[in-house]
Scaffold this active site. Sequence first.
Site, PDB file in Angstrom:
ATOM      1  N   LYS A   1      54.987  50.333  17.928  1.00 50.32           N
ATOM      2  CA  LYS A   1      54.661  48.938  17.607  1.00 50.32           C
ATOM      3  C   LYS A   1      54.023  48.319  18.834  1.00 50.32           C
ATOM      4  CE  LYS A   1      56.748  45.024  17.821  1.00 50.32           C
ATOM      5  NZ  LYS A   1      55.596  44.223  18.292  1.00 50.32           N
TER       6      LYS A   1
ATOM      7  N   CYS B  67      56.338  43.588  35.736  1.00 52.86           N
ATOM      8  CA  CYS B  67      57.808  43.673  35.816  1.00 52.86           C
ATOM      9  C   CYS B  67      58.307  43.789  37.244  1.00 52.86           C
ATOM     10  CB  CYS B  67      58.278  44.872  35.007  1.00 52.86           C
ATOM     11  SG  CYS B  67      57.431  46.402  35.466  1.00 52.86           S
TER      12      CYS B  67
ATOM     13  N   GLU C 109      63.599  35.944  35.734  1.00 51.50           N
ATOM     14  CA  GLU C 109      62.233  36.454  35.824  1.00 51.50           C
ATOM     15  C   GLU C 109      61.265  35.379  35.323  1.00 51.50           C
ATOM     16  OE1 GLU C 109      61.194  39.570  33.027  1.00 51.50           O
ATOM     17  OE2 GLU C 109      60.182  40.650  34.643  1.00 51.50           O
TER      18      GLU C 109
HETATM   19  P1  NAD Z   1      59.209  41.136  25.005  1.00 51.55           P
HETATM   20  O1  NAD Z   1      60.548  41.752  25.176  1.00 51.55           O
HETATM   21  O2  NAD Z   1      59.118  39.754  24.531  1.00 51.55           O
HETATM   22  O3  NAD Z   1      58.338  42.019  23.994  1.00 51.55           O
HETATM   23  C1  NAD Z   1      58.167  43.405  24.190  1.00 51.55           C
HETATM   24  C2  NAD Z   1      58.018  44.068  22.856  1.00 51.55           C
HETATM   25  O4  NAD Z   1      59.251  43.952  22.155  1.00 51.55           O
HETATM   26  C3  NAD Z   1      56.950  43.434  21.971  1.00 51.55           C
HETATM   27  O5  NAD Z   1      56.259  44.435  21.282  1.00 51.55           O
HETATM   28  C4  NAD Z   1      57.772  42.586  21.016  1.00 51.55           C
HETATM   29  O6  NAD Z   1      57.142  42.348  19.792  1.00 51.55           O
HETATM   30  C5  NAD Z   1      59.010  43.441  20.857  1.00 51.55           C
HETATM   31  N1  NAD Z   1      60.210  42.735  20.397  1.00 51.55           N
HETATM   32  C6  NAD Z   1      60.545  41.452  20.616  1.00 51.55           C
HETATM   33  N2  NAD Z   1      61.708  41.162  19.984  1.00 51.55           N
HETATM   34  C7  NAD Z   1      62.111  42.295  19.374  1.00 51.55           C
HETATM   35  C8  NAD Z   1      63.222  42.640  18.551  1.00 51.55           C
HETATM   36  N3  NAD Z   1      64.154  41.750  18.223  1.00 51.55           N
HETATM   37  N4  NAD Z   1      63.317  43.906  18.084  1.00 51.55           N
HETATM   38  C9  NAD Z   1      62.376  44.821  18.399  1.00 51.55           C
HETATM   39  N5  NAD Z   1      61.290  44.546  19.135  1.00 51.55           N
HETATM   40  C10 NAD Z   1      61.156  43.305  19.633  1.00 51.55           C
HETATM   41  O7  NAD Z   1      58.467  41.334  26.407  1.00 51.55           O
HETATM   42  P2  NAD Z   1      56.967  40.964  26.766  1.00 51.55           P
HETATM   43  O8  NAD Z   1      56.850  39.501  26.910  1.00 51.55           O
HETATM   44  O9  NAD Z   1      56.033  41.657  25.849  1.00 51.55           O
HETATM   45  O10 NAD Z   1      56.833  41.677  28.187  1.00 51.55           O
HETATM   46  C11 NAD Z   1      57.333  41.112  29.321  1.00 51.55           C
HETATM   47  C12 NAD Z   1      58.661  41.723  29.689  1.00 51.55           C
HETATM   48  O11 NAD Z   1      58.525  43.140  29.778  1.00 51.55           O
HETATM   49  C13 NAD Z   1      59.128  41.271  31.048  1.00 51.55           C
HETATM   50  O12 NAD Z   1      60.506  41.067  31.040  1.00 51.55           O
HETATM   51  C14 NAD Z   1      58.761  42.455  31.934  1.00 51.55           C
HETATM   52  O13 NAD Z   1      59.481  42.524  33.129  1.00 51.55           O
HETATM   53  C15 NAD Z   1      59.031  43.591  31.029  1.00 51.55           C
HETATM   54  N6  NAD Z   1      58.294  44.787  31.474  1.00 51.55           N
HETATM   55  C16 NAD Z   1      58.999  45.803  32.041  1.00 51.55           C
HETATM   56  C17 NAD Z   1      58.317  46.916  32.534  1.00 51.55           C
HETATM   57  C18 NAD Z   1      59.046  48.077  33.178  1.00 51.55           C
HETATM   58  O14 NAD Z   1      58.449  49.147  33.294  1.00 51.55           O
HETATM   59  N7  NAD Z   1      60.286  47.920  33.607  1.00 51.55           N
HETATM   60  C19 NAD Z   1      56.933  46.966  32.434  1.00 51.55           C
HETATM   61  C20 NAD Z   1      56.262  45.899  31.845  1.00 51.55           C
HETATM   62  C21 NAD Z   1      56.956  44.813  31.351  1.00 51.55           C
END
Ligand code: NAD
Length: 485
Positions: A178, A288, A385
């Site tokens: 997704k 991140c 964050e």
């Molecule tokens: P997010 O958690 O809002 O969304 C990430 C994904 O999860 C999206 O595809 C979203 O649609 C999905 N999602 C949201 N709610 C969900 C649910 N209830 N069930 C299943 N899927 C769901 O994060 P974002 O805003 O897209 O990205 C930013 C975050 O990602 C920050 O916290 C960042 O630190 C983290 N991040 C971590 C890394 C790493 O390698 N550690 C890398 C990049 C980003």
Amino acid sequence: MTSTIVKEAETRLFINNEFRPASDSGTFELKSPSTRETVAQVPEATIEDANVAVAAAKAAFPAWSALSPNVRGEYLRKLAQLILEAEDELAHLDAVSMGRPVSAYKDAKVGAQKLQYYASAGWDNHGQTSLLTPGFVNMTFKQPFGVVAAIIPWNVPVLFLVDKMAPALAAGNTIVIKSSEKAPLTCAKVAQLIQKIGFPPGVVNILSGHGHISGSTLSHHMDVRMITFTGSGRAGRLIQQAAAKSNMKNVLFELGGKSPAVIFGDADLERVAKETANSIRFNSGQVCMATSRIYVHSSIADHFLSMFKEKLQAITPGDPTDPKVDHGPQADEAQFNAVKRFIELGKKDGKLLLGGDSLPDHEGYYVQPTIFFETPENAQIMKEEIFGPVVNVNVFESEEEVIGKVNDTEYGLYASVYTRDIERALRFAKSMEAGSVGINCTSPTGAFDMPFGGWKSSGIGREGIHYSMNQYLETKTVLMRIGDS
Ligand code: NAD
């Protein structure tokens, strides 16, 4: 903004090697964060679409897992080549959907390198043998899970797509991915390339849409045996709950960070200022592992701050599709408002040294690089964050004091220390509670062959060329009696 590339971009769901609209024809609007104009209407995958995609992946699994690693690898090798050829288009699509300047686009080259690696690495999936139990030859088999689900964020979409898809497929799994609702276009482009190569139908399925609909369906699905997720701790917790409530599927999580850098008086300040500024500025702070907390020794605090300010001010903001631009907008209105809310909190708690507002003369979601100074450790902007170009700088006196502050967080993704004292550097490397520690370097510095992941609430498991594959394999113990006593 609606360039020919975007007008002609594929947006549909990719299931069983076919493109299709959502089952209820529903769509969501994707807006450019630099102009606020609508760039595309993208299908919102329904619960039914997610179920159909999982069924397709399940049907494709027996044949795919039975192939030789050579044959599976050949598909990955071809995809690496096509992704490289599509680099400019991919960079443009991310620029218009989530605002990353094309000048900072590295996903295609790094993604292709990883695909090339996994194209051969399928041959490494060996078990072990043991003759140590009298009367037995014992062994382990490494076997794929079956259907894997991957849920990815928007900040480097193609890279995360590859990070998850390549080891999962090389291990013999099939996959439903997704994409993020904030950056679905590049994943749909990769789906086109997969179709062009002629992957067996159902091996890779790519859905667009929001987390609470298709993401939640995948997390709860009884036929998904493993879920790999990169994103926020908030969504990670919901996915882990869904895994527990359904079939106890395995989880691999890469989550958020609040990464500290500690700077001692003997550090090379020119390098420190340049690297820490780059760390919080790259991708407009939407990384991140961005260095968002800086602890500087009191002996050099003034000197560091003046150099740091200068580096952070040196930005060329503007249209992210312009190769001269190096500072893009926040990914969307929600991100922009969240960052602005943190900035207002910061103004109440700390001293504003730089920035503190949106960028004047830009209609998009642009935020000025912002520095807060001497913010109390328990303030919200020190703990949570922000995911924007906002950094807190605090002063310290002693090692003991600063290590306590560095580790006083739920996050543990990346930490760094700048000093020429080797013993002190290693004391910090040992004490810092983080999955990666930089000595005289900071994020996004990484290494191709080193594991990446988080301590504490920053993640579960590790990714990396020698580490990911094992996460996509089950281990089976086989005990064989051979007759002697
Ligand atoms: P997010 O958690 O809002 O969304 C990430 C994904 O999860 C999206 O595809 C979203 O649609 C999905 N999602 C949201 N709610 C969900 C649910 N209830 N069930 C299943 N899927 C769901 O994060 P974002 O805003 O897209 O990205 C930013 C975050 O990602 C920050 O916290 C960042 O630190 C983290 N991040 C971590 C890394 C790493 O390698 N550690 C890398 C990049 C980003």
